[in-house]
Enzyme design. Structure first.
Site, PDB file in Angstrom:
ATOM      1  N   GLU A 482       0.834  -1.209   0.000  1.00 35.42           N
ATOM      2  CA  GLU A 482       0.000   0.000   0.000  1.00 35.42           C
ATOM      3  C   GLU A 482       0.866   1.255   0.000  1.00 35.42           C
ATOM      4  O   GLU A 482       0.509   2.263  -0.602  1.00 35.42           O
ATOM      5  CB  GLU A 482      -0.955   0.001   1.198  1.00 35.42           C
ATOM      6  CG  GLU A 482      -1.944  -1.158   1.232  1.00 35.42           C
ATOM      7  CD  GLU A 482      -2.718  -1.344  -0.065  1.00 35.42           C
ATOM      8  OE1 GLU A 482      -2.925  -0.356  -0.803  1.00 35.42           O
ATOM      9  OE2 GLU A 482      -3.110  -2.496  -0.359  1.00 35.42           O
ATOM     10  N   HIS A 613     -15.468 -12.438 -10.256  1.00 37.12           N
ATOM     11  CA  HIS A 613     -14.569 -11.386 -10.733  1.00 37.12           C
ATOM     12  C   HIS A 613     -14.997 -10.886 -12.111  1.00 37.12           C
ATOM     13  O   HIS A 613     -15.037  -9.695 -12.356  1.00 37.12           O
ATOM     14  CB  HIS A 613     -13.145 -11.944 -10.878  1.00 37.12           C
ATOM     15  CG  HIS A 613     -12.310 -11.762  -9.669  1.00 37.12           C
ATOM     16  ND1 HIS A 613     -12.367 -12.623  -8.602  1.00 37.12           N
ATOM     17  CD2 HIS A 613     -11.387 -10.821  -9.333  1.00 37.12           C
ATOM     18  CE1 HIS A 613     -11.500 -12.220  -7.688  1.00 37.12           C
ATOM     19  NE2 HIS A 613     -10.907 -11.133  -8.095  1.00 37.12           N
ATOM     20  N   ILE A 614     -15.280 -11.833 -13.016  1.00 38.81           N
ATOM     21  CA  ILE A 614     -15.539 -11.398 -14.397  1.00 38.81           C
ATOM     22  C   ILE A 614     -17.018 -11.274 -14.716  1.00 38.81           C
ATOM     23  O   ILE A 614     -17.390 -10.535 -15.604  1.00 38.81           O
ATOM     24  CB  ILE A 614     -14.825 -12.309 -15.433  1.00 38.81           C
ATOM     25  CG1 ILE A 614     -15.433 -13.710 -15.482  1.00 38.81           C
ATOM     26  CG2 ILE A 614     -13.332 -12.381 -15.146  1.00 38.81           C
ATOM     27  CD1 ILE A 614     -14.970 -14.497 -16.705  1.00 38.81           C
ATOM     28  N   PHE A 615     -17.885 -11.997 -13.985  1.00 37.26           N
ATOM     29  CA  PHE A 615     -19.309 -11.930 -14.316  1.00 37.26           C
ATOM     30  C   PHE A 615     -20.100 -11.023 -13.371  1.00 37.26           C
ATOM     31  O   PHE A 615     -21.211 -10.628 -13.677  1.00 37.26           O
ATOM     32  CB  PHE A 615     -19.931 -13.330 -14.345  1.00 37.26           C
ATOM     33  CG  PHE A 615     -19.387 -14.188 -15.453  1.00 37.26           C
ATOM     34  CD1 PHE A 615     -19.538 -13.811 -16.780  1.00 37.26           C
ATOM     35  CD2 PHE A 615     -18.696 -15.360 -15.174  1.00 37.26           C
ATOM     36  CE1 PHE A 615     -19.021 -14.587 -17.807  1.00 37.26           C
ATOM     37  CE2 PHE A 615     -18.176 -16.153 -16.187  1.00 37.26           C
ATOM     38  CZ  PHE A 615     -18.337 -15.764 -17.511  1.00 37.26           C
TER      39      PHE A 615
HETATM   40 ZN   LIG Z   1      -2.547  -2.742  -4.940  1.00 35.51          ZN
END
Ligand SMILES: [Zn+2]
Length: 697
Positions: A482, A613-615
């Site tokens: 981060e 994730h994709i749908f």
């Molecule tokens: Zn990241």
């Protein structure tokens, strides 16, 4: 109208007065703000149309279009950003409710601006005169035009109506898809009533299962398909029969009955293909890549094939090693490892090979030591000095939070600031870790510099009594990750806010600095410099360091192959599949599995039905981005390896170059140019393959 002094959410600049902002302010200020923004947008549209249609007018300038447009977006970002931030880090039921109530109207404003024809026409007019713009301006303008085109602004009315209707349908289908997965996940459970069914489970998991049983009004233990229960169960349970049962349930989620996602998958793919055609592209993958660093489907396929070829033989060896391990234990699995055995034997082998107990390393990683190590590394590499603020210098939202200032180590000039909110607070803070923008680098109307400020949020263990926050190695990596995003936000030198920091950076390149920073956790000087026992001050034993290094690539072939399998399936479904291609999406996936898995998916494996994730998320034809960005970050780190990690002068020079390119240039030039400016050549996957413990084929 309340003045901004009375309404802290409408100040629109500077550090927010967090303690003065609650649900009540959200309910009052956001509708008021949106009303003002809609009125300003209308006024801007009217004036633009007058300019565009007026005869003999002077050509439209950047200041008349891009600046007011940015100011509209920035006012919303500042105010709504504070609301979203507080909703993430210290929410109450009231705040969550207020956030949810306003969200629809905020999205609606974005949609209106994103499909505004007068703005689109004005952008096109400005593009005609792009000879007068600098390269950063050209990139900002190009991106603005592209994003509006991808929202369908350039379409004829009837086509646009069809496009919008399909977009709406797609968002309904995504929601339904996600709900099916959730319902299917929650709809399965297995009640365990005897100790022997818990064989091998760690105490933390037993407690979790017992809690789940109590919540359901049952005795004993209750297993479910949610990640916190299913992942450790498959890893630790010695009961092969139960592992099989839970595995079969998990991979067949949302593939039958009312929750069957298969018809939705075909509809989603077909609708996206239609949207791509309306926008003038051959398929949805091309739409996705239009705004990414990867140039074409072919480029992505080529990278995935390099990784696949390197990972496949290693994954095969890893499977054999698991079988050999099972044989040493005299287990029946030795004759044939099945999918529900992989996690279990991998954990046994990991324990045997490294005896690495991630909990046991905590005393070497107190937060203070880790921060000193991280800040020292940044000073060494990037010539910046990080100092804690004085109490009262910056408003804070919680007692855990600290504010730091970032200075140029050479001249002492202030460069940026950041908030660090390190500890988990179950019940009022979202899980996970993230970096977000509090303020972006820009200039006020009067020309004064506004310095960037970042939010860095983690969820590590808080201090207990006299014991400071002691981190796992994974938590250390997360903090470095981060902080890498934060560095790119804070060390930008771009003056135009639309391309400063992480703004206007292609999605598949944005993880470069974050993953780059993770690499330093494995660097001897960095790690041994900060890993000191919080009581005795002793350094981390060499043997533990060696175990960390070895564990990094453990099962690396299988892990890479798994990501390639997902990425390739996603890409092919969005570039090649059509309803008349003669194969179902599932068949496409199984064909890909022949070369991207070492254990064939079992017949009821319906992985696509839970590929949210994709749908149901934003990753369609973009799942490859994980690996794409890793190529960049590994290759960037290898520049330091090449000069020698113990060659101080060279490391310092390379670090400065990284600051002056990757961390400075933000989205002002293409990621390929930025990378080449740092590395002196285009990216290569060699370093990633090597770091993953694989060999180039
Ligand atoms: Zn990241």
């Amino acid at each position: 109208m309340p003045s901004s002094a009375a309404q802290p959410l409408l100040v629109g600049q500077g550090l927010p007065q967090f303690d003065a902002i609650g649900a009540e302010q959200v309910g009052q200020a956001i509708p008021l703000l949106l009303e003002q923004l809609h009125a300003q947008l209308t006024a801007l549209e009217t004036s633009l149309e007058r300019r565009l249609d007026g005869a003999g007018a002077t050509p439209l300038g950047w200041d008349e279009l891009m600046d007011p447009l940015h100011q509209l977006g920035e006012r919303l970002r500042w105010s709504w950003g504070v609301v979203s931030h507080l909703n993430g880090v210290c929410h109450t039921p009231e705040l969550r409710e207020a956030h949810q109530q306003q969200q629809g109207a905020v999205v609606q404003f974005g949609n209106r601006a994103g499909q505004s024809r007068p703005i689109y026409r004005a952008l096109q007019a400005l593009e005609q005169r792009s000879a007068s713009l600098d390269p950063a301006q050209c990139r900002i303008l190009e991106a603005a035009l592209r994003d509006m085109r991808l929202r369908g602004v350039g379409l004829e009315r009837s086509e646009q109506d069809a496009f919008n209707a399909a977009s709406e349908r797609l968002s309904e289908l995504a929601t339904a898809f996600g709900n099916h997965v959730l319902d299917a996940t929650n709809g399965w459970s297995l009640s365990l009533s005897s100790e022997d069914q818990l064989d091998g489970l760690p105490t933390s998991l037993r407690d979790l299962l017992a809690q789940a049983a109590r919540d359901a009004g049952e005795q004993g233990w209750r297993l479910g398909l949610d990640m916190p229960r299913v992942v450790p169960f498959l890893k630790y349970s010695r009961r092969r029969d139960l592992r099989e049962q839970v595995y079969r349930a998990q991979v067949s989620r949302a593939s039958s009955g009312e929750l069957d996602n298969r018809p939705l998958i075909e509809q989603i793919l077909e609708l996206k293909r239609g949207q791509a055609h309306r926008l003038g592209y051959a398929n949805w993958a091309e739409v996705s890549l239009a705004s990414k660093m990867a140039g074409s489907v072919g480029d992505v396929e080529a990278l995935l094939e390099q990784l696949r070829a390197a990972a496949y033989p290693v994954a095969q060896q890893e499977l054999e090693a698991l079988a050999a391990c099972a044989a040493r234990h005299g287990a029946a699995e030795a004759s044939e490892i099945r999918p529900w055995d992989v996690s279990y034997w991998a954990e046994v082998l990991r324990q045997e090979s490294f005896n690495l107990d991630s909990e046991a390393l905590r005393p070497w990683f107190s937060l203070e030591q880790v921060l000193q190590g991280l800040f020292g590394l940044c000073q060494r590499l990037f010539d910046i000095r990080i100092v804690a603020s004085e109490p009262g210098e910056a408003p804070l939202w919680h007692g855990d939070v600290r504010y730091f200032r970032v200075l140029d180590a050479g001249c002492g000039e202030p460069l940026a600031g950041f908030y660090l909110d390190p500890y988990s607070r179950p019940g009022s803070k979202r899980g996970g870790a993230w970096m977000d923008e509090c303020l972006g680098r820009s200039r006020t109307a009067a020309g004064a510099a506004v310095l960037p400020v970042a939010y860095l949020i983690c969820n590590q263990s808080p201090p207990v009594g006299e014991t400071p926050s002691l981190m796992t190695f994974e938590e250390v990596e997360t903090l470095f990750h981060e902080f890498g995003h934060g560095l790119q936000h804070m060390l930008t030198t771009v003056e135009r806010p639309q391309a400063a920091g992480i703004n206007n950076i292609e999605w598949d390149a944005v993880e470069l600095p974050s993953q780059f920073m993770e690499n330093w956790c494995y660097d001897r000087a960095t790690l041994m410099g900060m890993a000191r026992h919080w009581q005795s001050g002793e350094p981390l034993p060499e043997a533990e360091y060696q175990k960390l290094l070895a564990a990094r690539t453990f099962m690396g072939g299988s892990a890479t192959l798994r990501q390639v399998h997902f990425a390739l399936t996603d890409l092919r479904l969005h570039s090649q599949w059509t309803p008349t291609c003669g194969q179902s999406p599932e068949q496409v996936r199984r064909e890909i599995a022949r070369t991207t898995t070492v254990l064939e998916p079992i017949p009821e494996d319906a992985f696509l039905c839970a590929f949210s994730h994709i749908f149901a998320g934003g990753y369609s034809a973009g799942y490859y981005s994980y690996k794409w960005a890793e190529v960049l970050s590994a290759d960037a780190f290898s520049a330091f390896e090449e000069v020698g990690l113990d060659q101080e002068e060279e490391i310092v020079a390379t670090g400065r170059r990284f600051r002056d390119t990757v961390l400075s240039l933000g989205g002002s030039c293409s990621p390929a140019e930025v990378f080449e400016a740092f590395r002196g050549r285009p990216p290569s996957s060699e370093a990633l393959i090597r770091h993953s413990g694989l060999a180039i084929v």
